[in-house]
Design an enzyme around this catalytic site. Structure first.
Site, mmCIF file in Angstrom:
data_model
loop_
_atom_site.group_PDB
_atom_site.id
_atom_site.type_symbol
_atom_site.label_atom_id
_atom_site.label_comp_id
_atom_site.label_asym_id
_atom_site.label_seq_id
_atom_site.Cartn_x
_atom_site.Cartn_y
_atom_site.Cartn_z
ATOM 1 N N SER A 1 0.861 -1.237 -0.035
ATOM 2 C CA SER A 1 -0.062 0.003 -0.153
ATOM 3 C C SER A 1 0.883 1.223 0.007
ATOM 4 O O SER A 1 2.033 1.229 0.473
ATOM 5 C CB SER A 1 -0.777 -0.142 1.340
ATOM 6 N N TYR B 1 -1.651 -0.758 10.924
ATOM 7 C CA TYR B 1 -1.763 -1.379 9.586
ATOM 8 C C TYR B 1 -0.733 -1.216 8.783
ATOM 9 O O TYR B 1 -0.096 -1.999 8.252
ATOM 10 C CB TYR B 1 -2.973 -0.823 9.196
ATOM 11 N N LYS C 1 2.269 -3.436 6.765
ATOM 12 C CA LYS C 1 2.734 -3.933 5.285
ATOM 13 C C LYS C 1 4.049 -3.543 5.242
ATOM 14 O O LYS C 1 4.900 -4.374 4.379
ATOM 15 C CB LYS C 1 1.846 -2.639 4.665
HETATM 16 P P1 NAD Z 1 -10.997 -7.166 1.532
HETATM 17 O O1 NAD Z 1 -11.270 -7.124 3.260
HETATM 18 O O2 NAD Z 1 -12.333 -6.741 0.761
HETATM 19 O O3 NAD Z 1 -10.409 -8.392 1.065
HETATM 20 C C1 NAD Z 1 -9.486 -9.289 1.629
HETATM 21 C C2 NAD Z 1 -10.158 -10.747 1.942
HETATM 22 O O4 NAD Z 1 -9.295 -11.626 2.769
HETATM 23 C C3 NAD Z 1 -11.507 -10.970 2.178
HETATM 24 O O5 NAD Z 1 -12.468 -11.601 1.479
HETATM 25 C C4 NAD Z 1 -11.216 -11.515 3.727
HETATM 26 O O6 NAD Z 1 -12.484 -12.539 3.894
HETATM 27 C C5 NAD Z 1 -10.115 -12.264 3.447
HETATM 28 N N1 NAD Z 1 -9.214 -12.849 4.650
HETATM 29 C C6 NAD Z 1 -8.965 -11.656 5.566
HETATM 30 N N2 NAD Z 1 -8.315 -12.537 6.715
HETATM 31 C C7 NAD Z 1 -8.159 -13.893 6.007
HETATM 32 C C8 NAD Z 1 -7.542 -14.812 6.681
HETATM 33 N N3 NAD Z 1 -6.787 -14.825 7.741
HETATM 34 N N4 NAD Z 1 -7.402 -15.979 5.799
HETATM 35 C C9 NAD Z 1 -8.178 -16.211 4.622
HETATM 36 N N5 NAD Z 1 -8.607 -15.172 4.230
HETATM 37 C C10 NAD Z 1 -8.820 -13.744 4.746
HETATM 38 O O7 NAD Z 1 -9.749 -6.204 1.008
HETATM 39 P P2 NAD Z 1 -9.300 -5.648 -0.184
HETATM 40 O O8 NAD Z 1 -9.710 -3.903 -0.115
HETATM 41 O O9 NAD Z 1 -9.593 -6.327 -1.230
HETATM 42 O O10 NAD Z 1 -7.756 -5.607 0.116
HETATM 43 C C11 NAD Z 1 -6.860 -6.725 -0.262
HETATM 44 C C12 NAD Z 1 -5.449 -6.472 0.100
HETATM 45 O O11 NAD Z 1 -5.056 -5.014 -0.606
HETATM 46 C C13 NAD Z 1 -5.430 -6.346 1.454
HETATM 47 O O12 NAD Z 1 -3.981 -7.034 1.903
HETATM 48 C C14 NAD Z 1 -5.020 -4.853 1.617
HETATM 49 O O13 NAD Z 1 -4.395 -4.544 2.966
HETATM 50 C C15 NAD Z 1 -4.250 -4.569 0.483
HETATM 51 N N6 NAD Z 1 -4.839 -2.877 0.271
HETATM 52 C C16 NAD Z 1 -6.014 -2.513 0.328
HETATM 53 C C17 NAD Z 1 -6.327 -1.081 -0.248
HETATM 54 C C18 NAD Z 1 -7.436 -0.727 -0.231
HETATM 55 O O14 NAD Z 1 -7.929 0.573 0.029
HETATM 56 N N7 NAD Z 1 -8.652 -1.457 -0.440
HETATM 57 C C19 NAD Z 1 -5.217 -0.275 -0.253
HETATM 58 C C20 NAD Z 1 -4.052 -0.834 -0.399
HETATM 59 C C21 NAD Z 1 -3.691 -2.143 0.053
HETATM 60 C C1 UD1 Z 2 -6.585 5.393 4.034
HETATM 61 C C2 UD1 Z 2 -5.603 4.803 5.214
HETATM 62 C C3 UD1 Z 2 -4.403 4.096 4.495
HETATM 63 C C4 UD1 Z 2 -4.803 3.223 3.611
HETATM 64 C C5 UD1 Z 2 -5.943 3.503 2.548
HETATM 65 C C6 UD1 Z 2 -6.481 2.258 1.789
HETATM 66 C C7 UD1 Z 2 -5.833 6.361 7.225
HETATM 67 C C8 UD1 Z 2 -5.010 7.445 7.871
HETATM 68 N N1 UD1 Z 2 -5.208 5.953 6.133
HETATM 69 O O1 UD1 Z 2 -5.679 6.212 3.146
HETATM 70 O O2 UD1 Z 2 -3.359 3.729 5.691
HETATM 71 O O3 UD1 Z 2 -3.921 2.444 3.037
HETATM 72 O O4 UD1 Z 2 -6.913 4.172 3.224
HETATM 73 O O5 UD1 Z 2 -7.003 2.887 0.958
HETATM 74 O O6 UD1 Z 2 -6.850 5.866 7.413
HETATM 75 N N2 UD1 Z 2 -11.876 11.626 3.804
HETATM 76 C C9 UD1 Z 2 -13.139 12.557 3.967
HETATM 77 N N3 UD1 Z 2 -13.969 12.073 4.826
HETATM 78 C C10 UD1 Z 2 -14.172 10.584 4.707
HETATM 79 C C11 UD1 Z 2 -13.077 9.687 4.386
HETATM 80 C C12 UD1 Z 2 -12.022 10.216 3.977
HETATM 81 O O7 UD1 Z 2 -12.772 13.564 3.881
HETATM 82 O O8 UD1 Z 2 -15.210 10.108 5.464
HETATM 83 C C13 UD1 Z 2 -10.727 12.120 3.068
HETATM 84 C C14 UD1 Z 2 -9.623 11.824 3.872
HETATM 85 O O9 UD1 Z 2 -9.197 12.898 4.718
HETATM 86 C C15 UD1 Z 2 -8.477 11.987 2.721
HETATM 87 C C16 UD1 Z 2 -9.258 11.338 1.426
HETATM 88 O O10 UD1 Z 2 -10.698 11.511 1.759
HETATM 89 O O11 UD1 Z 2 -8.125 13.233 2.321
HETATM 90 C C17 UD1 Z 2 -8.989 9.600 1.190
HETATM 91 O O12 UD1 Z 2 -9.368 9.121 2.240
HETATM 92 P P1 UD1 Z 2 -9.555 7.671 2.438
HETATM 93 O O13 UD1 Z 2 -10.259 6.844 1.458
HETATM 94 O O14 UD1 Z 2 -9.594 6.994 4.019
HETATM 95 O O15 UD1 Z 2 -8.108 6.961 2.035
HETATM 96 P P2 UD1 Z 2 -6.284 7.423 2.515
HETATM 97 O O16 UD1 Z 2 -6.425 8.580 3.289
HETATM 98 O O17 UD1 Z 2 -5.549 7.638 1.430
#
Ligand code: NAD
Ligand code: UD1
Length: 336
Positions: A126, A150, A154
């Protein structure tokens, strides 16, 4: 014969979209998920989209027995590891659970892979590993840090992969640093579906649009950004999914590790996101200005050039597409 790819967390938001793109690219795919943050119906939806049965193991990456079963029963060529806990706020309250699932989960998986001679893994990292960025756009060699548990997990996972890669040249890892995933599949059958009140901007706006939440709180309008609100690099989840196909293909073909940003290189403010969503859903969305959220950075957007140079990756879908597909998904979801 097609290579078989194991997706841990394949029923989740990013994993399910990646499943679709991998199948379309000709791979056999196996999902391992404990459904702690996804619904079993996702599997039925994936069968509709891909037009074929989906192979699923219901189990936990913390359970060595289920990992053993997957690697014995399936001839896995590479793994894409999505399974993790991802709520920043919750990670402060439950550090042990977060470190266990995210860090021990990865280590368990690596141990099973080593035992079965599988040495290719794509890891969901991330942009959170950049902490407060010193330069914009952010290049991959920017300093890494963390501001919450978190983010800590990572960073530790990235460092774990570096130690393992240095130990044996057979290992190859694709470390993908996602910026802010948004949008849903064009069919409206899969998308982001958080159980609780969303922490992230896009799913929150989506619930204001459907009327499930009253108004958006904009966290701060006094940042040093063009309109004072936070700026992020939102990337369509289908583009992100394609990046995984390119990453796993590169690992299998070249055996070389890579660490790349997956973003568009463009930043949008909170108010720009809100306006774009209003166009998609066709009505105004209420908001009010609230204090800054602790730990937020003013602006974060990727330098996407390395992913393009190494993987040929380029985001193709724009903000309108993210908002349109999100709205299509959430409005269908609400009516089912
Ligand atoms: P998500 O929660 O939708 O998907 C994660 C999946 O993993 C879920 O289906 C959950 O049931 C499964 N899971 C959780 N713990 C488990 C375990 N112990 N064993 C087996 N399955 C398990 O999340 P996502 O948004 O699809 O994210 C996927 C990956 O990307 C994660 O590693 C997350 O940290 C990373 N990531 C997500 C974002 C974001 O904004 N969505 C941003 C950066 C990184
Ligand atoms: C957040 C996490 C980051 C994670 C990422 C995953 C925090 C501090 N950071 O990042 O660790 O990897 O999500 O996608 O939680 N915002 C509002 N109102 C809201 C929600 C968000 O104004 O109700 C604003 C935030 O201040 C930010 C932007 O929207 O400026 C995006 O927020 P968000 O979607 O939570 O993502 P990140 O802050 O980038």
């Amino acid at each position: 014969m097609a290579d078989t790819i194991l997706l841990t967390g394949g029923a989740g938001y990013i994993g399910s979209h990646t499943y679709v793109e991998l199948v379309a690219a000709g791979y056999d795919v196996v999902i391992l998920d404990n459904f702690s943050n996804s619904r079993p119906e996702v599997i039925d939806r994936l069968e509709v989209i891909s037009g074929a049965p989906v192979t699923v193991y219901t189990g936990d990456v913390l359970d060595p027995a289920v990992l053993e079963r997957v690697f014995v029963e399936r001839n896995i060529a590479a793994v894409i590891h999505f399974a993790a806990l991802k709520a920043v706020g919750e990670s402060a309250e439950k550090p042990i659970e977060y470190i266990q699932t995210n860090v021990s989960g990865l280590v368990n998986l690596l141990a099973a892979m080593k035992k079965h001679g599988v040495h290719r893994l794509v890891f969901s990292s991330s942009a959170t590993v950049y902490g407060e960025p010193e330069t914009l756009p952010i290049p991959e060699d920017a300093p890494r840090s963390y501001t919450n548990t978190y983010g800590f997990t990572k960073l530790v996972c990235e460092q774990t992969l570096e130690q393992v890669a240095a130990s044996d040249p057979r290992w190859a890892f694709g470390t993908l640093r996602y910026f802010n995933p948004a949008g849903a599949h064009d069919t409206g059958l899969i998308g982001e579906d958080p159980n609780d009140i969303p922490n992230n901007l896009m799913p929150y706006i989506a619930k204001v649009a459907t009327g499930e939440l009253e108004r958006l709180s904009v966290f701060g309008n006094d940042y040093e950004t063009p309109d004072g609100t936070g700026v992020r690099d939102y990337i369509h989840v289908v583009d992100l999914a394609r990046g995984h196909v390119q990453s796993v293909r590169a690992l299998i073909e070249s055996g070389e590790s890579h660490t790349v940003n997956l973003g568009t290189g463009k930043g949008y403010s909170v108010l720009e996101m809100l306006k774009s969503y209003e166009s998609a859903c066709g009505h105004e969305l209420a908001y009010s200005i609230a204090p800054r959220r602790a730990g937020d950075v003013a602006a974060s957007f990727a330098d996407p050039s390395k992913a393009h140079a190494i993987l040929g990756f380029q985001a193709e879908r724009d903000l309108d597409d993210m908002c349109r597909t999100s709205w299509n998904w959430v409005s269908r979801l609400k009516n089912t």
